[in-house]
Design an enzyme around this catalytic site. Structure first.
Site, PDB file in Angstrom:
ATOM      1  N   CYS A   8      46.304  43.550  40.249  1.00  0.00           N
ATOM      2  CA  CYS A   8      46.563  43.108  38.874  1.00  0.00           C
ATOM      3  C   CYS A   8      45.931  44.123  37.933  1.00  0.00           C
ATOM      4  O   CYS A   8      45.653  45.260  38.338  1.00  0.00           O
ATOM      5  CB  CYS A   8      46.061  41.681  38.642  1.00  0.00           C
ATOM      6  SG  CYS A   8      44.280  41.458  38.868  1.00  0.00           S
ATOM      7  N   ASN A  11      41.515  43.096  38.198  1.00  0.00           N
ATOM      8  CA  ASN A  11      40.972  42.699  39.508  1.00  0.00           C
ATOM      9  C   ASN A  11      39.823  41.697  39.369  1.00  0.00           C
ATOM     10  O   ASN A  11      38.899  41.670  40.172  1.00  0.00           O
ATOM     11  CB  ASN A  11      40.520  43.921  40.330  1.00  0.00           C
ATOM     12  CG  ASN A  11      40.211  43.622  41.797  1.00  0.00           C
ATOM     13  OD1 ASN A  11      39.367  44.265  42.414  1.00  0.00           O
ATOM     14  ND2 ASN A  11      40.862  42.637  42.374  1.00  0.00           N
ATOM     15  N   CYS A  13      40.860  38.280  37.792  1.00  0.00           N
ATOM     16  CA  CYS A  13      41.493  36.960  37.658  1.00  0.00           C
ATOM     17  C   CYS A  13      42.539  36.694  38.742  1.00  0.00           C
ATOM     18  O   CYS A  13      42.348  35.835  39.598  1.00  0.00           O
ATOM     19  CB  CYS A  13      42.145  36.808  36.282  1.00  0.00           C
ATOM     20  SG  CYS A  13      40.984  36.875  34.913  1.00  0.00           S
ATOM     21  N   ARG A  14      43.654  37.420  38.683  1.00  0.00           N
ATOM     22  CA  ARG A  14      44.796  37.076  39.545  1.00  0.00           C
ATOM     23  C   ARG A  14      44.696  37.633  40.957  1.00  0.00           C
ATOM     24  O   ARG A  14      44.850  36.903  41.942  1.00  0.00           O
ATOM     25  CB  ARG A  14      46.107  37.565  38.898  1.00  0.00           C
ATOM     26  CG  ARG A  14      46.465  36.828  37.642  1.00  0.00           C
ATOM     27  CD  ARG A  14      47.543  37.550  36.867  1.00  0.00           C
ATOM     28  NE  ARG A  14      47.034  38.792  36.283  1.00  0.00           N
ATOM     29  CZ  ARG A  14      47.773  39.689  35.641  1.00  0.00           C
ATOM     30  NH1 ARG A  14      49.074  39.501  35.528  1.00  0.00           N
ATOM     31  NH2 ARG A  14      47.226  40.783  35.127  1.00  0.00           N
ATOM     32  N   SER A  15      44.473  38.954  41.095  1.00  0.00           N
ATOM     33  CA  SER A  15      44.501  39.527  42.449  1.00  0.00           C
ATOM     34  C   SER A  15      43.353  39.037  43.336  1.00  0.00           C
ATOM     35  O   SER A  15      43.551  38.903  44.552  1.00  0.00           O
ATOM     36  CB  SER A  15      44.604  41.056  42.424  1.00  0.00           C
ATOM     37  OG  SER A  15      43.529  41.662  41.760  1.00  0.00           O
ATOM     38  N   ASP A 121      49.077  36.727  33.070  1.00  0.00           N
ATOM     39  CA  ASP A 121      47.661  37.057  32.924  1.00  0.00           C
ATOM     40  C   ASP A 121      46.937  35.895  32.240  1.00  0.00           C
ATOM     41  O   ASP A 121      47.240  35.570  31.098  1.00  0.00           O
ATOM     42  CB  ASP A 121      47.579  38.329  32.072  1.00  0.00           C
ATOM     43  CG  ASP A 121      46.154  38.822  31.911  1.00  0.00           C
ATOM     44  OD1 ASP A 121      45.223  38.083  32.282  1.00  0.00           O
ATOM     45  OD2 ASP A 121      45.994  39.946  31.414  1.00  0.00           O
TER      46      ASP A 121
HETATM   47  P1  4NP Z   1      43.526  40.171  35.756  1.00  0.00           P
HETATM   48  O1  4NP Z   1      43.170  39.623  34.305  1.00  0.00           O
HETATM   49  O2  4NP Z   1      44.389  41.388  35.549  1.00  0.00           O
HETATM   50  O3  4NP Z   1      44.308  39.042  36.355  1.00  0.00           O
HETATM   51  O4  4NP Z   1      42.233  40.452  36.447  1.00  0.00           O
HETATM   52  C1  4NP Z   1      42.566  40.430  33.328  1.00  0.00           C
HETATM   53  C2  4NP Z   1      41.218  40.630  33.342  1.00  0.00           C
HETATM   54  C3  4NP Z   1      40.606  41.389  32.356  1.00  0.00           C
HETATM   55  C4  4NP Z   1      41.381  41.944  31.364  1.00  0.00           C
HETATM   56  C5  4NP Z   1      42.738  41.747  31.341  1.00  0.00           C
HETATM   57  C6  4NP Z   1      43.348  41.000  32.335  1.00  0.00           C
HETATM   58  N1  4NP Z   1      40.758  42.700  30.333  1.00  0.00           N
HETATM   59  O5  4NP Z   1      41.461  43.083  29.390  1.00  0.00           O
HETATM   60  O6  4NP Z   1      39.550  42.961  30.407  1.00  0.00           O
END
Ligand code: 4NP
Length: 152
Positions: A8, A11, A13-15, A121
Site C-alpha cells: 500500500c 505500509n 494501515c492496509r498492507s 485508504d
Molecule cells: P496505508 O495508509 O497506505 O494503508 O498504510 C496510509 C498511511 C499513511 C499515509 C497515507 C496512507 N500517510 O499519508 O502518511
C-alpha cells in the site's frame, strides 16, 4: 509456493492487515512449507514504525496479532524476491510499475482483481473504515490463497 508481497502507500494501515490476515488464513494449510509473505509501502514516511493502532485494533478484534510488524518501503530487490506483488489500489499499482526494475520477474497486479478493485485508504477516516478494509482484505486474502493453490 509463490512468495507474496502486499503493498500500500504507507505500509501501516492496509498492507499490514493483508499480510496478517493472509498469514493467519494460510497458517495450517501450506503442508508445512514455509511461506515467504511480507508487506511494504510505496512511500517511506513510516519506515520502521509499527502498524497504525487502528489496524492493530481491528486485527486484534478478529483474533490476529499484527503488532510486531515494522513498516518498510518497497525496494528493487522485491521485484525478483517475490513472485506476486499485490497493490491495494490503482495508485499503488501505478507507483509499483514505475518503481519496477527492468529485470523484474514478479507479477505485479491489484490485490482485488475484481470490483471494487481498490481497498480504500482508511488513514484519514474513522474506525469504521478500518472494519471495511478488514472485510475487503479477508475476501481478497482468501482469493489469493486459492489462486496460488492453498485451500483455506
Ligand atoms: P496505508 O495508509 O497506505 O494503508 O498504510 C496510509 C498511511 C499513511 C499515509 C497515507 C496512507 N500517510 O499519508 O502518511
Amino acid at each position: 509456493m509463490p512468495a507474496v508481497l502486499f503493498v500500500c502507500l504507507g505500509n501501516i494501515c492496509r498492507s499490514p492487515l493483508a499480510e496478517g490476515v493472509f498469514r493467519h488464513l494460510t497458517r495450517h494449510h501450506t503442508g508445512g512449507e514455509p511461506l515467504l509473505v511480507d508487506s511494504a509501502g510505496t512511500g517511506a514516511w513510516h519506515q520502521g514504525e509499527a502498524p497504525d493502532p487502528r489496524s492493530i485494533a481491528v486485527a486484534a478484534r478478529h483474533g490476529i496479532d499484527i503488532s510486531g510488524q515494522k513498516a518498510r518501503q518497497v525496494i528493487g530487490a522485491d521485484f525478483s524476491r517475490f513472485d506476486l506483488i499485490l497493490a491495494m489500489d490503482g495508485s499503488n499499482l501505478s507507483d509499483l510499475n514505475r518503481m519496477a526494475p527492468a529485470q523484474s520477474t514478479a507479477t505485479v497486479r491489484l490485490f482485488l482483481d475484481a470490483p471494487p478493485c481498490d481497498v480504500p485508504d482508511p488513514y484519514y477516516g474513522g474506525p469504521t473504515g478500518f472494519e471495511t478494509v478488514f472485510r475487503m482484505v479477508e475476501d481478497g486474502a482468501r482469493r489469493v490463497a486459492e489462486e496460488i493453490g492453498i485451500r483455506v
